[in-house]
Design an enzyme around this catalytic site. Structure first.
Site, PDB file in Angstrom:
ATOM      1  N   GLY A 149     -25.876 -12.982 -80.519  1.00 14.59           N
ATOM      2  CA  GLY A 149     -26.659 -11.963 -79.824  1.00 14.59           C
ATOM      3  C   GLY A 149     -26.696 -12.245 -78.337  1.00 14.59           C
ATOM      4  CB  VAL A 200     -10.384   9.528 -93.628  1.00  9.60           C
ATOM      5  CG1 VAL A 200     -10.360   8.439 -94.676  1.00  9.60           C
ATOM      6  CG2 VAL A 200      -9.117   9.513 -92.804  1.00  9.60           C
ATOM      7  CG  ASP A 201     -15.189   9.339 -93.176  1.00  8.72           C
ATOM      8  OD1 ASP A 201     -14.420   8.444 -93.560  1.00  8.72           O
ATOM      9  OD2 ASP A 201     -15.732   9.346 -92.063  1.00  8.72           O
ATOM     10  CB  SER A 202     -15.070  15.481 -95.866  1.00  8.74           C
ATOM     11  OG  SER A 202     -13.870  15.981 -95.362  1.00  8.74           O
ATOM     12  CB  CYS A 235     -22.769 -17.355 -81.406  1.00  8.79           C
ATOM     13  SG  CYS A 235     -22.688 -17.363 -79.613  1.00  8.79           S
ATOM     14  CE1 TYR A 236     -30.859 -16.179 -78.939  1.00  9.95           C
ATOM     15  CE2 TYR A 236     -31.224 -15.582 -81.238  1.00  9.95           C
ATOM     16  CZ  TYR A 236     -31.721 -15.862 -79.975  1.00  9.95           C
ATOM     17  OH  TYR A 236     -33.073 -15.845 -79.762  1.00  9.95           O
ATOM     18  CD  GLU A 257     -18.102 -13.329 -85.532  1.00 11.11           C
ATOM     19  OE1 GLU A 257     -18.027 -14.450 -86.074  1.00 11.11           O
ATOM     20  OE2 GLU A 257     -18.838 -13.103 -84.563  1.00 11.11           O
ATOM     21  CE  LYS A 264     -12.522   6.703 -90.853  1.00 12.04           C
ATOM     22  NZ  LYS A 264     -13.327   7.923 -90.743  1.00 12.04           N
ATOM     23  CG  HIS A 286     -18.048 -15.554 -82.072  1.00 10.03           C
ATOM     24  ND1 HIS A 286     -19.141 -14.797 -82.442  1.00 10.03           N
ATOM     25  CD2 HIS A 286     -18.362 -16.102 -80.883  1.00 10.03           C
ATOM     26  CE1 HIS A 286     -20.065 -14.873 -81.508  1.00 10.03           C
ATOM     27  NE2 HIS A 286     -19.610 -15.655 -80.536  1.00 10.03           N
TER      28      HIS A 286
END
Ligand code: XMP
Length: 526
Positions: free
Chosen positions: A59, A239-241, A87-88, A184, A382, A182
Site C-alpha cells: 500500500g 466477451v462478458d455478456s 511489502c506494506y 505477484e 476477466k 512483490h
C-alpha cells in the site's frame, strides 16, 4: 446452499496497493478462491468468512505515520490463520507485533536479487540461482521506501538484499510470514512458487477453483435462485455478456431470452455473427432488434461526444425496455458485471471494499423495471471469464476479442454521426483488423480500431484529383486500459493496411497512425 467451492479461501486485505487485484488473480490461478476486502474489515466478519489463509497487500502509506497508519485488527495476527504480508503488509506485521520499520532515504524500485537466509517453509526449494556460498538467490521486484529494521520477537530473517537486510521474515510457530518484494508481479520469476508454498505447504489449501468447478457452481446457484422464472439478458456480442448467455443457457435453457440491439454503430457483420453463434449454433433464444434508424435519427446534428454517449445510452435503454415489456413473466435481468467492476464501484463509493453496490453495466436501467439482478460473473476476473467461456464452447476469436465501447462506432466518428460515415468506418475497421489478425498482431495488441475523421483530404487517382475522407488507425498495448502505449506496429504492416483501405474504399484518400499514449491522450478519440 453448501459452498464447497469457496470452503477454502484466501482473504486478501487491501491496503491500497496497485497490485492487489493481481495478488488475488495469482492465488486463483493456483486453484484457490480469493476474496478482496478492505484492511479495516471488522474481526467478526473475518471469523464469519472463515478464511484458510490471509494475505496483507502492499500500500502507499507509511507505517512510520504512527497511529494514523492503517493496520489490521490485532486478532488477525493471533487467530492461528497463516498470514503472508507483502511489502506494506510485512511492515505492518512488524510494527504491530513489536518490531520496527525505518523510513529509508533510499527508495528501492525495480529488479533486485535477494539471498535466501534461513530455511523457511515459504522459500523452501525456491531459487533462481545459487551463489558461491551455496545459498539460494531469487530475482525479485522491489518497490518500497520504508523497510523493516528490527523484527518482532519470535521472527527470523529469511531473505535479504544489500540495501534491505530484512527482505523476508517468518515466525514458523505462529505461521506468520512477510516479504518486502512483490511475488505477484511476473518480474519476480519465482512468484508463483512462493505463493504455492504459502497456499499448499503452509496453509494446506487444496486447489479446487477451476473453470469447470466454477461453471458447475454457478449453474447450481443460478438454478436455485431463478427457479422456474424467466431471465432477460442484453447481449452485446462482447466477451462478458456472451459468456453470461452461454452459462445461463446451460443452466436454465429456454427460460433465458436475450435481446440483441443493432444500433447501427456495430462492427462489420457483428449482428450476423451474434445471431449465428447464439441463435443458430447454440439454440439460445435471441431477439434481434434492428434499431439502427432510430439511433441514427437521434444522433443527427449532434456533435458533442458526451451528448452522443448519453443519447446512445438512453436510446438503448428505451429500446431494451420496449422489448422486455413484450416478453412475458420476466423476473430477472442478467448482467455481465465482473469482479473488478464490483471492487472498483465498492471502493469508489465508500473507500471500503466490502460494501458492494450493484453495477449497472447496461447503462443504468431504471429502477421501475423491478427486475432482480442475476450476475453470474461478479466474482470473476476477466481472465477467469475467458477461461470459462472457452470451457462453455465459445470460439477463441470471440473469447479473446478486443473490448468494444458501449457507444460503439458512435465515439469513433468525430463529430456528427451519419450512416455514410458508419458504413465507411465499418469497412476500414474490418480491413485493419483482418490485417492485424493475418500478421499475428491482433493478439499482441490490447485494442485496435479505426477512427473516422470528417475532413476531406486530397488524393490523386490516375490523373484525377480526389477529395475524400481520412481514417485514423489506433492500436494500443495495455493491461488495465488506465494507461496505454501506442503499439509499435511494423511499418510494412501499416503500409499494407493503408494501401488496402485507400484502394478498396474509394471514399477514403488518406490514412494516419495515432502515436499518442495514454495519458495524456485517451484510447478512444472522443
Ligand atoms: P479511454 O478512451 O477512456 O478508454 O482511454 C478506455 C477503455 O474504455 C473504453 N470506453 C468505453 N466503454 N462506454 C464503454 O462501454 C464508453 O462510453 C467508453 N469510452 C471508452 C475504451 O474502448 C477503452 O477500452
Amino acid at each position: 446452499m453448501k459452498n464447497e467451492l469457496r470452503s477454502e479461501k484466501v482473504l486478501l486485505l487491501d491496503f491500497g496497493s496497485q497490485y492487489t487485484q493481481l495478488i488475488a488473480r495469482r492465488v486463483r490461478e493456483l486453484g484457490v478462491y480469493s476474496e478482496i476486502r478492505a484492511w479495516n474489515i471488522n474481526p467478526e466478519e473475518i471469523i464469519e468468512l472463515n478464511p484458510t489463509a490471509i494475505i496483507l497487500s502492499g500500500g502507499p502509506e507509511s507505517v512510520a505515520q504512527g497511529n494514523s497508519a492503517p493496520s489490521v485488527a490485532p486478532s488477525v495476527l493471533t487467530m492461528g490463520i497463516p498470514v503472508l504480508g507483502i511489502c506494506y503488509g510485512m511492515q505492518t506485521i512488524a510494527a504491530q507485533m513489536g518490531g520496527a520499520v525505518q523510513n529509508s532515504d533510499r527508495r528501492e524500485f525495480g529488479y533486485a536479487q535477494v539471498k535466501v537466509k534461513h530455511a523457511s517453509a515459504l522459500l523452501m526449494e525456491v531459487s533462481d540461482h545459487i551463489d558461491e556460498s551455496g545459498a539460494a538467490v531469487l530475482d525479485v521486484w522491489m518497490s518500497h521506501g520504508d523497510n523493516v529494521s528490527s523484527m518482532p520477537e519470535g521472527f527470523v530473517c529469511i531473505a535479504s538484499t544489500e540495501s534491505c537486510p530484512i527482505a523476508g521474515m517468518a515466525d514458523h510457530k505462529r505461521n506468520l510470514y512477510g516479504i518486502q518484494f512483490h511475488p505477484e508481479v511476473t518480474h519476480t520469476t519465482q512468484g508463483s512458487e512462493i505463493f504455492k508454498q504459502f497456499l499448499f505447504r503452509i496453509s494446506g489449501c487444496n486447489p479446487s477453483w477451476t473453470a469447470m468447478a466454477i461453471i458447475d457452481d454457478q449453474i447450481a446457484r443460478v438454478r436455485s435462485r431463478v427457479g422456474n422464472n424467466n431471465v432477460l439478458l442484453g447481449l452485446s456480442g462482447g466477451v462478458d455478456s456472451s459468456v453470461v448467455a452461454a452459462l445461463l443457457h446451460r443452466a436454465i435453457g429456454d427460460q433465458l431470452t436475450c435481446v440483441f440491439v443493432d444500433n447501427g454503430l456495430l462492427r462489420k457483420d457483428e449482428g450476423v455473427s451474434v445471431m449465428e453463434m447464439f441463435a443458430k449454433n447454440m439454440g439460445v433464444k435471441v431477439i434481434r432488434v434492428d434499431a439502427a434508424e432510430k439511433f441514427l435519427n437521434r444522433l443527427r446534428n449532434v456533435t458533442d461526444p458526451e451528448m452522443k454517449r448519453k443519447l446512445i445510452g438512453n436510446t438503448f435503454i428505451e429500446v431494451f425496455e420496449q422489448q422486455s415489456a413484450k416478453i412475458k413473466d420476466v423476473k430477472f435481468l442478467a448482467q455481465g458485471t465482473i469482479y473488478p467492476d464490483v471492487i472498483e464501484s465498492a471502493a469508489s463509493n465508500t473507500g471500503k471494499a466490502h460494501v458492494i453496490k450493484s453495477h449497472h453495466n447496461v447503462g443504468g436501467l431504471p429502477e421501475d423495471m423491478q427486475l432482480e439482478l442475476v450476475e453470474p460473473l461478479r466474482e470473476l476476473f476477466k481472465d477467469e471469464v475467458r477461461k470459462i467461456g472457452m470451457k462453455l464452447g465459445l470460439p477463441l476469436d470471440m473469447v479473446y476479442r478486443h473490448p468494444f465501447p458501449g457507444p460503439g462506432l458512435g465515439v469513433r466518428i468525430i463529430g456528427e454521426v451519419r450512416k455514410e460515415y458508419t458504413d465507411l468506418l465499418r469497412e476500414a475497421d474490418a480491413l485493419f483488423i483482418e490485417e492485424l489478425r493475418a500478421h499475428g498482431w491482433y493478439e499482441k495488441t490490447s485494442q485496435a480500431f479505426c477512427v473516422f475523421l470528417p475532413v476531406k483530404s486530397v488524393g490523386v487517382v490516375g490523373d484525377a484529383r480526389r477529395y475524400a475522407w481520412v481514417i485514423g488507425l489506433r492500436a494500443v498495448e495495455t493491461t488495465d486500459f488506465m494507461t496505454a502505449r501506442w503499439a509499435r506496429l511494423p511499418y510494412d504492416l501499416l503500409e499494407r493496411v493503408s494501401s488496402r483501405i485507400i484502394n478498396e474504399i474509394p471514399e477514403i484518400s488518406r490514412v494516419t497512425y495515432d502515436i499518442s499514449s495514454k495519458p495524456p491522450s485517451t484510447i478512444e478519440w472522443e
